[in-house]
Design an enzyme around this catalytic site. Structure first.
Site, mmCIF file in Angstrom:
data_model
loop_
_atom_site.group_PDB
_atom_site.id
_atom_site.type_symbol
_atom_site.label_atom_id
_atom_site.label_comp_id
_atom_site.label_asym_id
_atom_site.label_seq_id
_atom_site.Cartn_x
_atom_site.Cartn_y
_atom_site.Cartn_z
ATOM 1 N N CYS A 42 0.838 -1.202 0.000
ATOM 2 C CA CYS A 42 0.000 0.000 0.000
ATOM 3 C C CYS A 42 0.872 1.251 0.000
ATOM 4 O O CYS A 42 1.534 1.558 0.992
ATOM 5 C CB CYS A 42 -0.927 -0.070 1.211
ATOM 6 S SG CYS A 42 -1.559 1.486 1.802
ATOM 7 N N CYS A 82 0.272 3.904 2.670
ATOM 8 C CA CYS A 82 0.716 3.436 3.987
ATOM 9 C C CYS A 82 2.200 3.737 4.149
ATOM 10 O O CYS A 82 2.651 4.169 5.210
ATOM 11 C CB CYS A 82 0.514 1.928 4.134
ATOM 12 S SG CYS A 82 -1.194 1.401 3.997
#
Lengths: 309, 109
Positions: free
Chosen positions: B34, B37
């Site tokens: 991600c 993230c």
């Protein structure tokens, strides 16, 4: 901060490339970024059209590499959100940049590379169910939809590419588009049409996203027939275009009707000592390759203008 | 991550370390694939140092732990959930600026 400093607003490919060029020209350079460098590339699962990576490259990896490259040449970074900019009243004066935390920075030049953000659909349920089945990032959230049925809204490159990506996880992907044909490039269209997990709903818009704790269904309207329907889904991924992050420059530099900044070929805006590069700029093709090119041109133009050249 | 102040929690120790904790705990649900993230990771490390002794900053890898994210209905990452005495105080989805996270943290200080 000394007023011979070049400030770059935004750390996507345009801003990072401007930083690489400015740092190598030995201009004191500070990059201001709201969250952290990356931009829209961060949410791209794979970049297949950036030359030099024949197998494609993950969006975050490409950005990591650009950032490492800029740091190698001495880039200074800081966090901050710019709320307004005051161009110099006469030549020799600094650009004044006001930040959300109350600080004002004076700089010799400013390159705006704040990029663009994804649009929302603006329908009931979208905000309420964000993170609970409503998503704008297939690479982040796709894995939560193993064996599920998801909808993708949109018909451009991003929508079609991400619909294809989602078939890695979902058992069924329904692409909902308001027109009767896709706008995505042909190669992506061919891939999508050949994928047995993807089905298409044409001429249709989403009227609401329904569910209590999570997305359960979508209410649809066929624009051609006027027919309304409901489709059960576990998630909905929204890719309906972008808008430039230029609200803080309203009245400061000239923009088109959608807020994209107008520049000349050297990336100069209508205001002195301010340049624009990347997706926040009015141009025919918004891509990583054109963003990095803009960044280089803007840094070079700033270098000459700021007397470093 | 280099910062030792951030603790890593799992499905196995979530109840002890987060729900039964004395201090408020901010949990960052993340995964390696991600991008956003990864983007907020340095900021999470910073917060862990700055709020040391006041709020515990924890990370849970959703790739390796599926039952806790499932229990809290997480279907997007990064998601940050702020717990205090076992209750959810606030939940933030997506990569947001530090100011927004600090506003949430202020609710438990």
């Amino acid at each position: 901060m000394k007023s011979d400093t070049l400030v770059i607003a935004g750390g996507g490919p345009a801003g990072l490339t401007a930083a690489i060029y400015a740092c190598r020209a030995r201009i004191p350079t500070v990059l201001i970024e709201k969250v952290s460098p990356g931009g829209q590339v961060l949410i791209t699962d794979r970049v297949d059209n950036y030359p030099g990576f024949p197998e494609g490259i993950a969006g975050y990896e490409l950005v990591d590499r650009m950032l490492a490259q800029a740091k190698r040449f001495g880039l200074e970074q800081r966090n901050g959100e710019i709320i307004s900019v005051q161009p110099p009243a006469r030549s020799g004066e600094p650009v004044k940049i006001s930040l959300a935390d109350g600080e004002t920075i004076e700089a010799g030049g400013l390159i705006i590379a704040t990029g663009a953000s994804h649009n929302h659909l603006g329908v009931p349920g979208e905000t309420e169910l964000a993170g609970r089945g409503v998503s704008y990032c297939a690479t982040c959230d796709g894995p939560f939809f193993n064996d599920a049925h998801v909808a993708v809204v949109g018909g451009g490159d991003t929508a079609v590419q991400e619909a294809i990506f989602l078939t890695k996880f979902a058992k069924r992907v329904t692409l909902i588009h308001r027109r009767d044909q896709l706008r995505a490039i042909k190669l992506l269209q061919e891939e999508a049409f050949a994928n047995p997990k993807i089905e298409f709903v044409w001429d249709t818009v989403v009227e609401s996203i329904n569910g209590t704790d999570k997305v359960e269904s979508l209410s649809l309207l066929n624009k051609k027939t006027g027919e309304k329907s409901t489709i059960s889904v576990d998630g909905v991924f929204i890719f309906v275009g972008i808008h430039p992050n230029t609200q803080f420059l309203k009245g400061t530099v000239e923009m088109n009707q959608w807020g994209f900044i107008k520049t000349d070929e050297e990336m100069r805006t209508s205001a002195p000592s301010i340049w624009a590069a990347g997706d926040c700029r009015e141009k025919p093709l918004l891509q990583i390759v054109t963003a990095v090119a803009d960044g280089a041109v803007a840094a070079h133009s700033a270098e000459l203008s700021m007397g470093h050249g | 991550m280099a910062d030792e102040k951030v603790i890593h929690v799992t499905d196995g120790d979530f109840e002890t370390t987060v729900l039964n904790a004395e201090l408020p705990v901010l949990v960052d649900f993340w995964a390696a694939w991600c991008g956003p993230c990864r983007a907020i990771a340095p900021m999470i490390d910073e917060l862990a140092s700055e709020y040391d002794g006041k709020v515990v900053i924890a990370k849970m890898n959703v790739d390796e732990n599926s039952s806790t994210p499932g229990k809290f209905g997480i279907r997007a990452i990064p998601t940050l959930i702020l717990f205090n005495k076992g209750n959810v105080v606030d939940q933030i989805t997506g990569a947001v600026g530090k100011a927004m996270i600090e506003t949430a943290l202020a609710k438990v200080l």
